[in-house]
Design a protein around this motif. Sequence first.
Motif, PDB file in Angstrom:
ATOM      1  N   VAL A  68       0.846  -1.191   0.000  1.00 52.68           N
ATOM      2  CA  VAL A  68       0.000   0.000   0.000  1.00 52.68           C
ATOM      3  C   VAL A  68       0.880   1.240   0.000  1.00 52.68           C
ATOM      4  N   PRO A  69       0.831   2.065  -1.032  1.00 52.48           N
ATOM      5  CA  PRO A  69       1.707   3.240  -1.098  1.00 52.48           C
ATOM      6  C   PRO A  69       1.357   4.272  -0.029  1.00 52.48           C
ATOM      7  N   VAL A  70       2.370   4.988   0.418  1.00 54.40           N
ATOM      8  CA  VAL A  70       2.184   6.071   1.385  1.00 54.40           C
ATOM      9  C   VAL A  70       1.597   7.274   0.667  1.00 54.40           C
ATOM     10  N   GLY A  71       0.528   7.840   1.246  1.00 52.81           N
ATOM     11  CA  GLY A  71      -0.105   8.999   0.628  1.00 52.81           C
ATOM     12  C   GLY A  71      -0.435  10.044   1.668  1.00 52.81           C
ATOM     13  N   GLY A  72       0.555  10.761   2.157  1.00 58.99           N
ATOM     14  CA  GLY A  72       0.363  11.728   3.229  1.00 58.99           C
ATOM     15  C   GLY A  72       1.050  11.264   4.491  1.00 58.99           C
ATOM     16  N   PRO A  73       1.023  12.077   5.553  1.00 56.76           N
ATOM     17  CA  PRO A  73       1.682  11.702   6.813  1.00 56.76           C
ATOM     18  C   PRO A  73       1.209  10.332   7.292  1.00 56.76           C
ATOM     19  N   THR A  74       2.148   9.411   7.457  1.00 60.40           N
ATOM     20  CA  THR A  74       1.801   8.027   7.780  1.00 60.40           C
ATOM     21  C   THR A  74       2.703   7.498   8.879  1.00 60.40           C
ATOM     22  N   ILE A  75       2.084   6.871   9.877  1.00 58.57           N
ATOM     23  CA  ILE A  75       2.811   6.195  10.951  1.00 58.57           C
ATOM     24  C   ILE A  75       2.782   4.701  10.658  1.00 58.57           C
ATOM     25  N   LEU A  76       3.938   4.116  10.422  1.00 56.92           N
ATOM     26  CA  LEU A  76       4.032   2.681  10.179  1.00 56.92           C
ATOM     27  C   LEU A  76       4.097   1.962  11.518  1.00 56.92           C
ATOM     28  N   ARG A  77       3.140   1.089  11.772  1.00 51.58           N
ATOM     29  CA  ARG A  77       3.006   0.430  13.063  1.00 51.58           C
ATOM     30  C   ARG A  77       3.335  -1.054  12.948  1.00 51.58           C
ATOM     31  N   ALA A  78       4.327  -1.508  13.682  1.00 52.36           N
ATOM     32  CA  ALA A  78       4.689  -2.926  13.727  1.00 52.36           C
ATOM     33  C   ALA A  78       4.208  -3.499  15.049  1.00 52.36           C
ATOM     34  N   CYS A  79       2.950  -3.918  15.080  1.00 54.53           N
ATOM     35  CA  CYS A  79       2.323  -4.368  16.321  1.00 54.53           C
ATOM     36  C   CYS A  79       2.154  -5.889  16.388  1.00 54.53           C
ATOM     37  N   SER A  80       1.802  -6.503  15.274  1.00 61.62           N
ATOM     38  CA  SER A  80       1.510  -7.937  15.259  1.00 61.62           C
ATOM     39  C   SER A  80       2.757  -8.748  14.949  1.00 61.62           C
ATOM     40  N   ASP A  81       2.652 -10.054  15.135  1.00 59.56           N
ATOM     41  CA  ASP A  81       3.765 -10.949  14.807  1.00 59.56           C
ATOM     42  C   ASP A  81       4.102 -10.861  13.317  1.00 59.56           C
ATOM     43  N   VAL A  82       3.075 -10.702  12.478  1.00 63.86           N
ATOM     44  CA  VAL A  82       3.303 -10.586  11.034  1.00 63.86           C
ATOM     45  C   VAL A  82       4.074  -9.303  10.721  1.00 63.86           C
ATOM     46  N   ASP A  83       3.695  -8.200  11.373  1.00 68.26           N
ATOM     47  CA  ASP A  83       4.401  -6.933  11.172  1.00 68.26           C
ATOM     48  C   ASP A  83       5.856  -7.035  11.608  1.00 68.26           C
ATOM     49  N   LEU A  84       6.067  -7.630  12.774  1.00 65.69           N
ATOM     50  CA  LEU A  84       7.428  -7.743  13.296  1.00 65.69           C
ATOM     51  C   LEU A  84       8.298  -8.607  12.395  1.00 65.69           C
ATOM     52  N   ALA A  85       7.736  -9.703  11.906  1.00 62.18           N
ATOM     53  CA  ALA A  85       8.506 -10.569  11.011  1.00 62.18           C
ATOM     54  C   ALA A  85       8.895  -9.821   9.741  1.00 62.18           C
ATOM     55  N   ALA A  86       7.959  -9.010   9.206  1.00 59.98           N
ATOM     56  CA  ALA A  86       8.250  -8.241   8.001  1.00 59.98           C
ATOM     57  C   ALA A  86       9.310  -7.174   8.265  1.00 59.98           C
ATOM     58  N   PHE A  87       9.222  -6.536   9.432  1.00 60.11           N
ATOM     59  CA  PHE A  87      10.188  -5.489   9.768  1.00 60.11           C
ATOM     60  C   PHE A  87      11.607  -6.053   9.856  1.00 60.11           C
ATOM     61  N   TYR A  88      11.785  -7.142  10.592  1.00 57.53           N
ATOM     62  CA  TYR A  88      13.131  -7.696  10.746  1.00 57.53           C
ATOM     63  C   TYR A  88      13.632  -8.341   9.453  1.00 57.53           C
ATOM     64  N   ARG A  89      12.734  -8.851   8.636  1.00 60.96           N
ATOM     65  CA  ARG A  89      13.128  -9.366   7.314  1.00 60.96           C
ATOM     66  C   ARG A  89      13.684  -8.238   6.458  1.00 60.96           C
ATOM     67  N   ASP A  90      12.993  -7.081   6.472  1.00 61.52           N
ATOM     68  CA  ASP A  90      13.475  -5.939   5.698  1.00 61.52           C
ATOM     69  C   ASP A  90      14.809  -5.430   6.242  1.00 61.52           C
ATOM     70  N   ALA A  91      14.954  -5.459   7.572  1.00 60.54           N
ATOM     71  CA  ALA A  91      16.210  -5.010   8.174  1.00 60.54           C
ATOM     72  C   ALA A  91      17.365  -5.911   7.735  1.00 60.54           C
TER      73      ALA A  91
END
Length: 339
Positions: A102-125
Motif C-alpha cells: 500500500v503506497p504512502v499517501g500523506g503523513p503516515t505512521i508505520l506500526r509494527a504491532c503484530s507478529d506478522v508486522d514484526l517478522a516483516a520489519f526484521y526481514r526488511d532489516a
Amino acid sequence: MNGDTRSIAANLMSWARGADAPNAGSKVLVLEDASLVSDLAGHEFLTEAAACFVPSVDQTLPVSCGGTVFSYVGDFRDPDADIQVGEDFYAQQQSYALSEFVPVGGPTILRACSDVDLAAFYRDADAARSAGKFPAALLHPQSLLGDIPSLGFLPGTAEVTHVYVAGSGEVFTSPSGIPLGVLDDTHLSWSRRWVSGLDEVGLRPEVAGRPWISHYMLAADALRHAAVRGLQGMRVSGFGGHLVPALDGIEDRVPGSSSVLLFNSSVAHLHDGATSRTYRLGSDAAKFVDVMLVVGSDAPEAARILGCPETLAEASIRQIQNSFSAKGIRFGSVQGAAH
C-alpha cells in the motif's frame, strides 16, 4: 501548513516514534480516555513544552500545568485507523506488513504491532544489512516508523518523554509499547521502568541477534532526509558494504553512534541522527569518517585499514574529531581493539 498545524504534526509524529525528536526536551502524552484529563493536573511530566493529545476534547490545561491539550479523533490502538487532530491535520496509521503493498499517501505512521508486522520489519532489516536495499515505505518523506524503542532502537536519553495513557490509567510508551506503570506514578518511576523495559527489549532474540538494529533505523532516517534534500542514489556505509571496502567483515567497535555515512559515486555526507543534520565530506575525510564509525579513534588500526602512515591517520582523526566535536558529534573511542 500553518505554524499551529506544523507544531501539532511534529509533536504527534515524535510521540508515535517513541523517541526524542531534534527539539530535545519536549514531552508528548496521548490519552485514550478524555475523562483522565483532570488527573493530569499538576503531574510533573507536564512542562511548558508538553503537548497532550486527548480524544474529542477542545480545551487547554490549567496554566499551572504549562502544557497544551490538542483534540484528536481516531483510535491509536487500531494500527490501520486514521487520526485527525484539530481541523486540518490528518495522519494515517498503517500496519507495517501492508506497507510493501500500500503506497504512502500523506503523513503516515508505520506500526509494527503484530507478529506478522514484526517478522516483516526484521526481514526488511536483514535485507538492508546484507544487500543495502531499504524498504520504500521507510524512505518516503512523509512516513515514520512508530514505537521504535520497542523494535530495538536505543534512545539517547534515559528520561521518558513520550507516553500513552490507556483508559485504565496504565501508562505505556505506545498502545503496544513498553509498560511504564500508572498515571499516579511519578515521572522518575516511569523513567526507571523505561530503562528496565529497554533492557528487556534488548534481550529478545530478534533484537539481541541484530546488534545493529538501532543503526538500521538511523540509516533509514538518514536516507529519508537525503531524499528530501534531493540527494539521489545514496547508500549507507555498513549496509550492503562500506565506502571503504576493507571495513567489510570488521566488527563494529563503536556501538551506540547516532551518525551514519551516506555516499554515492560522487559525494559523501555524514548524517547525525541526534540533530537531523547532514554534513558534506571531502573524499579523504569521508574515508576516515567511515573507519572512525567502525573502529573509533584507533589511529594504528585506521592506518592499517586505509594503507596510510600512522602519523597521517593520527592527524586526520584529530582534525575530524575537533571539527565535529564543536557540532556535538562524537565518534567514540576504540573498544576491544585487536591488532
